[in-house]
Design a protein around this motif. Structure first.
Motif, PDB file in Angstrom:
ATOM      1  N   SER A 179       0.832  -1.214  -0.097  1.00 37.35           N
ATOM      2  CA  SER A 179      -0.003  -0.077   0.053  1.00 37.35           C
ATOM      3  C   SER A 179       0.908   1.358  -0.051  1.00 37.35           C
ATOM      4  O   SER A 179       0.519   2.342  -0.654  1.00 37.35           O
ATOM      5  CB  SER A 179      -1.051   0.125   1.505  1.00 37.35           C
ATOM      6  OG  SER A 179      -0.266  -0.149   2.479  1.00 37.35           O
ATOM      7  N   VAL A 180       2.039   1.305   0.791  1.00 34.43           N
ATOM      8  CA  VAL A 180       2.951   2.338   0.718  1.00 34.43           C
ATOM      9  C   VAL A 180       3.549   2.570  -0.539  1.00 34.43           C
ATOM     10  O   VAL A 180       3.731   3.807  -1.045  1.00 34.43           O
ATOM     11  CB  VAL A 180       3.916   2.186   1.838  1.00 34.43           C
ATOM     12  CG1 VAL A 180       5.132   3.212   1.756  1.00 34.43           C
ATOM     13  CG2 VAL A 180       3.533   2.105   3.056  1.00 34.43           C
TER      14      VAL A 180
ATOM     15  N   LEU B 196       2.254   1.553  -3.626  1.00 39.23           N
ATOM     16  CA  LEU B 196       1.119   2.206  -4.458  1.00 39.23           C
ATOM     17  C   LEU B 196       0.863   3.576  -4.515  1.00 39.23           C
ATOM     18  O   LEU B 196       0.845   4.336  -5.221  1.00 39.23           O
ATOM     19  CB  LEU B 196      -0.085   1.177  -4.272  1.00 39.23           C
ATOM     20  CG  LEU B 196       0.052  -0.032  -4.966  1.00 39.23           C
ATOM     21  CD1 LEU B 196      -1.197  -0.860  -4.387  1.00 39.23           C
ATOM     22  CD2 LEU B 196       0.031   0.035  -6.268  1.00 39.23           C
ATOM     23  N   ASP B 197       0.832   4.026  -3.096  1.00 40.17           N
ATOM     24  CA  ASP B 197       0.917   5.596  -2.799  1.00 40.17           C
ATOM     25  C   ASP B 197       2.126   6.210  -3.327  1.00 40.17           C
ATOM     26  O   ASP B 197       1.957   7.263  -4.162  1.00 40.17           O
ATOM     27  CB  ASP B 197       0.695   5.887  -1.118  1.00 40.17           C
ATOM     28  CG  ASP B 197      -0.725   5.370  -0.689  1.00 40.17           C
ATOM     29  OD1 ASP B 197      -1.458   5.402  -1.509  1.00 40.17           O
ATOM     30  OD2 ASP B 197      -0.513   5.109   0.387  1.00 40.17           O
ATOM     31  N   LYS B 198       3.350   5.820  -3.084  1.00 33.78           N
ATOM     32  CA  LYS B 198       4.477   6.466  -3.650  1.00 33.78           C
ATOM     33  C   LYS B 198       4.097   6.542  -5.257  1.00 33.78           C
ATOM     34  O   LYS B 198       4.578   7.655  -5.935  1.00 33.78           O
ATOM     35  CB  LYS B 198       5.685   5.726  -3.438  1.00 33.78           C
ATOM     36  CG  LYS B 198       6.033   6.131  -1.966  1.00 33.78           C
ATOM     37  CD  LYS B 198       7.385   5.304  -1.679  1.00 33.78           C
ATOM     38  CE  LYS B 198       7.727   5.374  -0.229  1.00 33.78           C
ATOM     39  NZ  LYS B 198       9.088   4.586   0.018  1.00 33.78           N
TER      40      LYS B 198
ATOM     41  N   ARG C  96       1.485   6.448  -7.179  1.00 38.79           N
ATOM     42  CA  ARG C  96       0.319   7.338  -7.591  1.00 38.79           C
ATOM     43  C   ARG C  96       0.899   9.067  -7.358  1.00 38.79           C
ATOM     44  O   ARG C  96       0.492   9.622  -8.352  1.00 38.79           O
ATOM     45  CB  ARG C  96      -0.948   7.444  -6.442  1.00 38.79           C
ATOM     46  CG  ARG C  96      -1.660   6.055  -6.839  1.00 38.79           C
ATOM     47  CD  ARG C  96      -3.075   6.224  -6.072  1.00 38.79           C
ATOM     48  NE  ARG C  96      -3.421   4.711  -5.968  1.00 38.79           N
ATOM     49  CZ  ARG C  96      -3.328   4.018  -4.671  1.00 38.79           C
ATOM     50  NH1 ARG C  96      -2.875   4.532  -3.754  1.00 38.79           N
ATOM     51  NH2 ARG C  96      -3.837   2.629  -4.896  1.00 38.79           N
ATOM     52  N   GLN C  97       1.535   9.312  -6.289  1.00 35.22           N
ATOM     53  CA  GLN C  97       2.002  10.507  -6.146  1.00 35.22           C
ATOM     54  C   GLN C  97       3.113  10.989  -7.288  1.00 35.22           C
ATOM     55  O   GLN C  97       2.898  12.006  -7.762  1.00 35.22           O
ATOM     56  CB  GLN C  97       2.967  10.718  -4.878  1.00 35.22           C
ATOM     57  CG  GLN C  97       1.834  10.794  -3.754  1.00 35.22           C
ATOM     58  CD  GLN C  97       2.536  10.492  -2.255  1.00 35.22           C
ATOM     59  OE1 GLN C  97       3.889  10.804  -2.228  1.00 35.22           O
ATOM     60  NE2 GLN C  97       1.883  10.303  -1.021  1.00 35.22           N
TER      61      GLN C  97
ATOM     62  N   GLU D 147       1.019  11.373 -10.444  1.00 35.36           N
ATOM     63  CA  GLU D 147       0.244  12.743 -10.675  1.00 35.36           C
ATOM     64  C   GLU D 147       1.241  13.922 -10.762  1.00 35.36           C
ATOM     65  O   GLU D 147       0.999  14.768 -11.349  1.00 35.36           O
ATOM     66  CB  GLU D 147      -0.311  13.115  -9.028  1.00 35.36           C
ATOM     67  CG  GLU D 147      -1.570  12.361  -8.705  1.00 35.36           C
ATOM     68  CD  GLU D 147      -2.848  12.608 -10.028  1.00 35.36           C
ATOM     69  OE1 GLU D 147      -2.741  13.758 -10.096  1.00 35.36           O
ATOM     70  OE2 GLU D 147      -3.381  11.530 -10.298  1.00 35.36           O
TER      71      GLU D 147
ATOM     72  N   ILE E  80      -8.116   2.042  -8.821  1.00 36.51           N
ATOM     73  CA  ILE E  80      -7.619   2.043  -7.622  1.00 36.51           C
ATOM     74  C   ILE E  80      -7.495   0.853  -6.804  1.00 36.51           C
ATOM     75  O   ILE E  80      -8.534   0.023  -6.993  1.00 36.51           O
ATOM     76  CB  ILE E  80      -8.081   3.222  -6.525  1.00 36.51           C
ATOM     77  CG1 ILE E  80      -9.639   3.113  -6.329  1.00 36.51           C
ATOM     78  CG2 ILE E  80      -7.900   4.719  -7.086  1.00 36.51           C
ATOM     79  CD1 ILE E  80      -9.859   4.009  -5.203  1.00 36.51           C
TER      80      ILE E  80
ATOM     81  N   TYR F 146      -8.092  -0.907  -3.123  1.00 34.22           N
ATOM     82  CA  TYR F 146      -8.597  -0.558  -1.830  1.00 34.22           C
ATOM     83  C   TYR F 146      -8.666  -1.716  -0.907  1.00 34.22           C
ATOM     84  O   TYR F 146      -8.996  -2.821  -1.667  1.00 34.22           O
ATOM     85  CB  TYR F 146      -9.558   0.478  -1.636  1.00 34.22           C
ATOM     86  CG  TYR F 146     -10.791  -0.294  -2.311  1.00 34.22           C
ATOM     87  CD1 TYR F 146     -12.183  -0.571  -1.395  1.00 34.22           C
ATOM     88  CD2 TYR F 146     -11.158  -0.274  -3.646  1.00 34.22           C
ATOM     89  CE1 TYR F 146     -13.041  -1.227  -1.755  1.00 34.22           C
ATOM     90  CE2 TYR F 146     -12.290  -1.014  -4.254  1.00 34.22           C
ATOM     91  CZ  TYR F 146     -13.268  -1.370  -3.275  1.00 34.22           C
ATOM     92  OH  TYR F 146     -14.460  -2.041  -3.522  1.00 34.22           O
TER      93      TYR F 146
END
Length: 78
Positions: A30-31, A33-35, A37-38, A41, A57, A59
Motif C-alpha cells: 500500500s505504501v 502504491l501511494d508513492k 500514485r504521487q 500525479e 485504485i 483499496y
C-alpha cells in the motif's frame, strides 16, 4: 495434479508470499502504491504523461481483502 491445478497452486502461494522468504523490513504494498500514485500525479502536472482514461485504485474492503475499483473515463476518483 494437472497443469491447471499446478498453476493455480503456484499463483496461490505467490499471493500468500510463500514462494520466497519475506523480508519484514520491506514496506507494505500500500505504501509503494501511494508513492507510485504521487509520482504519477507529479508527472501528469508536469505534462510529461497523460492521465489514464480508465484508471483504477486498489483499496481494502471491510472484510480486509483488497479490491480494484475502475473509474469511468469522464469522472475522477474522489
Amino acid at each position: 495434479m494437472n497443469g491447471k491445478q499446478l498453476k493455480n497452486s503456484i499463483l496461490q502461494w505467490a499471493i500468500q508470499g510463500k514462494l520466497v522468504p519475506q523480508d519484514p523490513n520491506d514496506e507494505p504494498a500500500s505504501v509503494l502504491l501511494d508513492k507510485i500514485r504521487q509520482e504519477k500525479e507529479r508527472l501528469i502536472k508536469e505534462k510529461k504523461i497523460k492521465r489514464d482514461k480508465n484508471a483504477s485504485i486498489i483499496y481494502r474492503g471491510e472484510d480486509n481483502s483488497y479490491y480494484e475499483k475502475m473509474s469511468h473515463p469522464k469522472y475522477k476518483f474522489a
